[in-house]
Motif scaffolding. Structure first.
Motif, PDB file in Angstrom:
ATOM      1  N   ASN A  78     -15.151  22.241 -88.448  1.00 35.78           N
ATOM      2  CA  ASN A  78     -16.528  22.141 -87.971  1.00 35.78           C
ATOM      3  C   ASN A  78     -17.295  20.981 -88.591  1.00 35.78           C
ATOM      4  OD1 ASN A  78     -18.185  23.218 -86.035  1.00 35.78           O
ATOM      5  ND2 ASN A  78     -19.124  24.743 -87.361  1.00 35.78           N
ATOM      6  N   ALA A  79     -16.607  19.938 -89.008  1.00 37.10           N
ATOM      7  CA  ALA A  79     -17.271  18.815 -89.669  1.00 37.10           C
ATOM      8  C   ALA A  79     -18.184  18.049 -88.724  1.00 37.10           C
ATOM      9  CB  ALA A  79     -16.229  17.874 -90.277  1.00 37.10           C
ATOM     10  N   ILE A  80     -17.906  18.052 -87.425  1.00 42.68           N
ATOM     11  CA  ILE A  80     -18.749  17.327 -86.477  1.00 42.68           C
ATOM     12  C   ILE A  80     -20.143  17.934 -86.451  1.00 42.68           C
ATOM     13  CG2 ILE A  80     -19.072  16.773 -84.036  1.00 42.68           C
ATOM     14  CD1 ILE A  80     -15.980  16.662 -83.831  1.00 42.68           C
ATOM     15  N   ALA A  81     -20.231  19.237 -86.300  1.00 43.53           N
ATOM     16  CA  ALA A  81     -21.534  19.902 -86.231  1.00 43.53           C
ATOM     17  C   ALA A  81     -22.235  19.912 -87.576  1.00 43.53           C
ATOM     18  CB  ALA A  81     -21.362  21.332 -85.728  1.00 43.53           C
ATOM     19  N   ARG A  82     -21.479  19.878 -88.666  1.00 42.92           N
ATOM     20  CA  ARG A  82     -22.072  20.041 -89.993  1.00 42.92           C
ATOM     21  C   ARG A  82     -22.208  18.720 -90.733  1.00 42.92           C
ATOM     22  NH1 ARG A  82     -19.274  25.908 -91.517  1.00 42.92           N
ATOM     23  NH2 ARG A  82     -20.797  27.130 -90.338  1.00 42.92           N
ATOM     24  N   HIS A  83     -22.255  17.640 -89.985  1.00 42.13           N
ATOM     25  CA  HIS A  83     -22.594  16.331 -90.545  1.00 42.13           C
ATOM     26  C   HIS A  83     -21.646  15.883 -91.646  1.00 42.13           C
ATOM     27  CE1 HIS A  83     -26.156  17.726 -88.516  1.00 42.13           C
ATOM     28  NE2 HIS A  83     -26.394  18.618 -89.452  1.00 42.13           N
ATOM     29  N   GLY A  84     -20.379  16.237 -91.506  1.00 40.07           N
ATOM     30  CA  GLY A  84     -19.378  15.734 -92.446  1.00 40.07           C
ATOM     31  C   GLY A  84     -18.668  14.547 -91.834  1.00 40.07           C
ATOM     32  N   ILE A  85     -18.071  13.728 -92.668  1.00 41.45           N
ATOM     33  CA  ILE A  85     -17.282  12.600 -92.165  1.00 41.45           C
ATOM     34  C   ILE A  85     -15.795  12.889 -92.312  1.00 41.45           C
ATOM     35  CG2 ILE A  85     -17.068  11.248 -94.307  1.00 41.45           C
ATOM     36  CD1 ILE A  85     -17.999   9.975 -90.729  1.00 41.45           C
ATOM     37  N   HIS A  86     -15.486  14.088 -92.787  1.00 39.02           N
ATOM     38  CA  HIS A  86     -14.096  14.545 -92.838  1.00 39.02           C
ATOM     39  C   HIS A  86     -14.081  16.049 -93.056  1.00 39.02           C
ATOM     40  CE1 HIS A  86     -13.722  15.563 -97.145  1.00 39.02           C
ATOM     41  NE2 HIS A  86     -14.553  14.561 -97.357  1.00 39.02           N
ATOM     42  N   GLY A  87     -12.955  16.656 -92.727  1.00 40.07           N
ATOM     43  CA  GLY A  87     -12.677  18.051 -93.071  1.00 40.07           C
ATOM     44  C   GLY A  87     -11.348  18.081 -93.792  1.00 40.07           C
ATOM     45  N   LEU A  88     -10.385  18.799 -93.236  1.00 38.80           N
ATOM     46  CA  LEU A  88      -9.038  18.783 -93.788  1.00 38.80           C
ATOM     47  C   LEU A  88      -8.241  17.604 -93.231  1.00 38.80           C
ATOM     48  CD1 LEU A  88      -8.071  22.575 -93.667  1.00 38.80           C
ATOM     49  CD2 LEU A  88      -8.905  21.257 -95.618  1.00 38.80           C
ATOM     50  N   TYR A  89      -7.306  17.126 -94.026  1.00 38.00           N
ATOM     51  CA  TYR A  89      -6.480  15.974 -93.674  1.00 38.00           C
ATOM     52  C   TYR A  89      -5.220  16.433 -92.960  1.00 38.00           C
ATOM     53  CZ  TYR A  89      -3.489  11.865 -94.605  1.00 38.00           C
ATOM     54  OH  TYR A  89      -2.642  10.781 -94.513  1.00 38.00           O
ATOM     55  N   TRP A  90      -4.878  15.713 -91.886  1.00 40.76           N
ATOM     56  CA  TRP A  90      -3.651  15.969 -91.121  1.00 40.76           C
ATOM     57  C   TRP A  90      -2.911  14.651 -90.957  1.00 40.76           C
ATOM     58  CZ3 TRP A  90      -3.071  21.017 -88.937  1.00 40.76           C
ATOM     59  CH2 TRP A  90      -4.223  21.806 -88.970  1.00 40.76           C
ATOM     60  N   LEU A  91      -1.593  14.684 -91.054  1.00 43.29           N
ATOM     61  CA  LEU A  91      -0.783  13.486 -90.820  1.00 43.29           C
ATOM     62  C   LEU A  91       0.325  13.832 -89.836  1.00 43.29           C
ATOM     63  CD1 LEU A  91       0.011  10.544 -91.424  1.00 43.29           C
ATOM     64  CD2 LEU A  91       1.413  11.419 -93.325  1.00 43.29           C
ATOM     65  N   PHE A  92       0.417  13.038 -88.765  1.00 39.77           N
ATOM     66  CA  PHE A  92       1.436  13.227 -87.738  1.00 39.77           C
ATOM     67  C   PHE A  92       2.251  11.945 -87.617  1.00 39.77           C
ATOM     68  CE2 PHE A  92      -2.114  16.009 -86.709  1.00 39.77           C
ATOM     69  CZ  PHE A  92      -1.463  17.236 -86.655  1.00 39.77           C
ATOM     70  N   ASN A  93       3.565  12.102 -87.707  1.00 39.52           N
ATOM     71  CA  ASN A  93       4.493  10.980 -87.651  1.00 39.52           C
ATOM     72  C   ASN A  93       5.297  11.105 -86.359  1.00 39.52           C
ATOM     73  OD1 ASN A  93       3.904  10.028 -90.465  1.00 39.52           O
ATOM     74  ND2 ASN A  93       4.718  12.049 -90.963  1.00 39.52           N
ATOM     75  N   ILE A  94       4.986  10.262 -85.402  1.00 37.09           N
ATOM     76  CA  ILE A  94       5.494  10.411 -84.043  1.00 37.09           C
ATOM     77  C   ILE A  94       6.594   9.383 -83.790  1.00 37.09           C
ATOM     78  CG2 ILE A  94       4.854  10.419 -81.596  1.00 37.09           C
ATOM     79  CD1 ILE A  94       1.924  10.896 -82.614  1.00 37.09           C
ATOM     80  N   ALA A  95       7.787   9.871 -83.523  1.00 38.08           N
ATOM     81  CA  ALA A  95       8.884   8.981 -83.163  1.00 38.08           C
ATOM     82  C   ALA A  95       8.663   8.469 -81.731  1.00 38.08           C
ATOM     83  CB  ALA A  95      10.216   9.704 -83.269  1.00 38.08           C
ATOM     84  N   VAL A  96       8.716   7.157 -81.566  1.00 38.25           N
ATOM     85  CA  VAL A  96       8.424   6.525 -80.275  1.00 38.25           C
ATOM     86  C   VAL A  96       9.682   5.839 -79.765  1.00 38.25           C
ATOM     87  CG1 VAL A  96       6.958   4.880 -79.048  1.00 38.25           C
ATOM     88  CG2 VAL A  96       6.033   6.162 -81.009  1.00 38.25           C
ATOM     89  N   SER A  97      10.218   6.343 -78.692  1.00 42.05           N
ATOM     90  CA  SER A  97      11.405   5.712 -78.091  1.00 42.05           C
ATOM     91  C   SER A  97      11.036   4.357 -77.505  1.00 42.05           C
ATOM     92  CB  SER A  97      11.979   6.620 -77.000  1.00 42.05           C
ATOM     93  OG  SER A  97      12.966   5.939 -76.250  1.00 42.05           O
ATOM     94  N   SER A  98      11.929   3.412 -77.677  1.00 44.71           N
ATOM     95  CA  SER A  98      11.683   2.086 -77.083  1.00 44.71           C
ATOM     96  C   SER A  98      11.558   2.165 -75.569  1.00 44.71           C
ATOM     97  CB  SER A  98      12.801   1.125 -77.477  1.00 44.71           C
ATOM     98  OG  SER A  98      14.066   1.614 -77.038  1.00 44.71           O
ATOM     99  N   ALA A  99      12.109   3.224 -74.961  1.00 41.09           N
ATOM    100  CA  ALA A  99      12.006   3.389 -73.508  1.00 41.09           C
ATOM    101  C   ALA A  99      10.574   3.667 -73.069  1.00 41.09           C
ATOM    102  CB  ALA A  99      12.929   4.507 -73.047  1.00 41.09           C
TER     103      ALA A  99
END
Length: 657
Positions: free
Chosen positions: A600-621
């Motif tokens: 709920n950081a958007i409504a509560r005037h935060g510039i971050h909440g919890l951190y998430w990291l996604f590592n997406i394998a991208v096929s050359s196709a």
């Protein structure tokens, strides 16, 4: 000449300290059927017996600094929000003691206890905890300490905690100026200003437009307690100042060890009331992930605090900065005194019972410098309960101990409560989380040196392009000016400009007909990347999903290869990120996070909440030579507050490109 509390270093420059003459008299304690009175020659504290509520604080000629129009159990109190298993709605419980004890009293110190026990007859009616609230007054000290010991016995019912804290409600006829940082302090609205017809509620109850405030200078501003939230690493002192007489009432937190969620966790501080909070545990800016659940009758015990309620005074009512500066000095003195040697609970470990740990953290990224490790400058290094890498930000049962590494990556963490921990770290400028492989057992008197530790952040290939700064915040992106009708003037031309109300609505104004398109090599993330991917409000007061585009050129594509798309999020609020490559209409996205986050950081005037990291394998196709487009869709659109904040995005080429 100003006159300040005897314990202040500033006082030596501002006149004789108040208690310099009186401090020879000791601490006095008086117990009646209804009250416990503790005083030294600086102030007097009145607590209800056996409830343990702060009913009165007499200081500097004022009979009571607490709100005398409130009932006695609504002035200064400990509270907890808890829920039985399977119930999401929390039960708000003001913690009232049933058993009073004098722990210790002599001329130098008084410590008293108000305990509430639990037995099976209270199942479902009261939180299954033994709660021991302690209060301490020291000789010559301009204020009082409070801490609490919470214990859940083995075999007791399961339950969860949503929040626990200490709240103080001060006299609203005196305390009008609030301060929590050098650049976050101001004259505040009155409580009546938030009620109709003087105030008009906006999108949620906490946000109110001041239509006809008592102080006409505040007319047209927005008041919202979440605008005064603060990361725990900076949440050390905050409070209120009275101008007649000039008095400061401050809440000082000398250590973060008993708070949950690590140094970046955000909590409430002070807000209109005048209300002053010491937050120990909350789900704010994190959601249910930071609400501990106690299952299968597990044993748990934890000390919250001590925190210090500091009083100071001045002869100069025209300059509140005198009291604020003194409070900051007192805060530093409290930090240097931690852990306190006078807190008498055996559950609060003293310096000799604790341990220390040190070492140096390096970063290895061959695509920045091959064959040479980098210093992990200013890394956050900490100990928390054992778990996976990064689990510290969701950890909410144990103690945590953090420091910032030096320029060369060296770190030293002291005063660690004995126990088992993992060592965690993250490094500004690099994605991901570090975790030391072994579980560390800290025993009394330990001084463990770990030597050089090496963090290898996620990396498969060279950087083809990147957007943002990997610092777990969206602050570097474009934060718009607020709607002129919904301004908090404190945050105009302020580093925390993101704390203005209603910024989520500015997106549809900036992009009324189409969504954001960012072109690598042409766009600038500080001006062209909106700070949050939110829904778009329509004329019918419904909300549409949004799809952002990243356009980039590839001279060629390496066939039969995998690229890597790294997406670090600074926040997610009941949102989903779907990623498609060069095919906006593809029914099944190439990647989706699924529904994530309740911070709920958007409504509560935060510039971050919890951190998430996604590592997406991208096929050359999925890629083409020439212009490519990545489509970032946030499809959830039931409210204006669903959305995500990006921290950092990077496309990596195949290894060896």
């Amino acid at each position: 000449m100003a006159k300040l509390s005897c314990r202040s270093l500033v006082a030596c420059c501002m006149g004789p300290p108040r208690a310099a003459v009186d401090a020879m008299d000791g601490v006095k304690l008086k117990v009646t059927n209804r009250y416990v009175l503790i005083k030294n020659d600086i102030f007097e504290l009145t607590l209800s017996n056996p409830d343990g509520m702060v009913t009165g604080v007499r200081y500097n000629g004022v009979d009571n600094l607490m709100e005398i129009l409130n009932k006695e159990d609504n002035r200064g109190y400990w509270d907890i929000v808890w829920n039985p298993p399977g119930e999401r709605t929390g039960i708000f419980d003001v913690i009232k003691g049933t058993d009073f004890r004098i722990i210790y009293h002599d001329e130098n110190q008084a410590e008293v206890s108000f305990t509430r026990s639990w037995d099976p007859s209270l199942e479902g009616k009261a939180v299954p905890l033994i709660i021991d609230k302690r209060f301490i007054v020291l000789r010559g000290s301009s204020g009082f300490y409070t801490y609490g010991i919470y214990e859940h016995k083995e075999g007791w019912p399961d339950f969860g905690i949503g929040e626990t804290r200490v709240a103080f409600k001060l006299r609203n006829d005196k305390f009008h100026y609030m301060a929590m940082a050098d650049n976050r302090q101001r004259i505040m609205p009155m409580p009546d200003d938030r009620l109709p017809p003087r105030g008009r509620q906006l999108a949620y109850p906490e946000a109110v437009l001041l239509v006809d405030p008592i102080n006409p200078k505040l007319k047209g501003e927005v008041d919202d307690k979440y605008q005064y939230s603060c990361e725990d690493q900076y949440n050390n002192v905050h409070g209120w100042i009275s101008s007649d007489p000039p008095i400061g009432f401050w809440q000082i937190t000398p250590s973060d060890e008993f708070r949950t969620g690590g140094p970046l966790k955000q909590n409430l501080t002070s807000h209109v009331g005048p209300t002053m909070l010491a937050m120990f545990l909350s789900a704010h800016y994190a959601g249910d992930d930071l609400s501990p659940k106690f299952t299968n009758g597990e044993y748990w015990k934890k000390v919250h605090g001590p925190v210090f309620m500091y009083l100071n005074s001045s002869q100069d009512a025209s300059d509140p900065s005198l009291l604020w500066e003194d409070a900051k000095v007192q805060m530093m003195m409290e930090k240097e005194s931690w852990p306190y040697d006078f807190a008498l609970s055996e559950d609060f470990q003293k310096t000799e019972q604790r341990g220390c740990i040190s070492g140096r953290l390096l970063v290895r990224d061959r695509y920045i410098i091959d064959g040479e490790d980098l210093y992990a400058t200013s890394a956050y290094v900490g100990l928390a309960l054992p778990g996976e890498a990064g689990s510290w930000q969701r950890e909410c049962k144990g103690y945590q101990f953090w420091c910032r590494a030096d320029e060369d990556g060296s770190f030293y963490i002291k005063n660690i409560v004995a126990g088992n921990y993992n060592l965690y770290a993250w490094v500004p400028g690099f994605i991901g989380d570090y975790k030391f492989d072994a579980t560390l057992t800290i025993s009394s008197g330990d001084d463990i040196y770990l030597g050089d530790l090496v963090y290898e952040p996620p990396r498969d290939g060279p950087t083809m392009w990147e957007i943002g700064i990997p610092d777990r915040s969206a602050a570097e992106f474009y934060v718009p000016d607020p709607n002129p009708n919904y301004v908090n003037r404190l945050f105009i031309n302020h580093p925390d400009r993101f704390r203005q109300y209603g910024l989520w609505e500015r997106y549809a104004e900036l992009y009324p007909d189409r969504d954001l398109v960012y072109t690598i090599g042409e766009s600038d993330y500080s001006t062209d990347w909106f700070y949050a991917q939110v829904t778009r409000r329509t004329d019918q007061n419904t909300y549409q999903p949004t799809t952002w585009q990243i356009r980039f050129n590839l001279d060629s594509v390496s066939p039969n290869s995998n690229y890597k798309f790294r997406v670090a999020l600074a926040s997610s609020a009941n949102a989903e990120l779907q990623v498609r490559f060069n095919d906006q209409d593809r029914v099944v996205p190439h990647f989706t996070t699924g529904l994530i986050g309740r911070d709920n950081a958007i409504a509560r005037h935060g510039i971050h909440g919890l951190y998430w990291l996604f590592n997406i394998a991208v096929s050359s196709a999925w890629l083409v030579g020439g212009m490519n487009t990545i489509y970032l869709k946030q499809p959830r659109n039931q409210s204006p507050f669903q959305g995500i904040m990006y921290d950092y995005l990077r496309l990596e080429g195949p290894c060896g490109c």
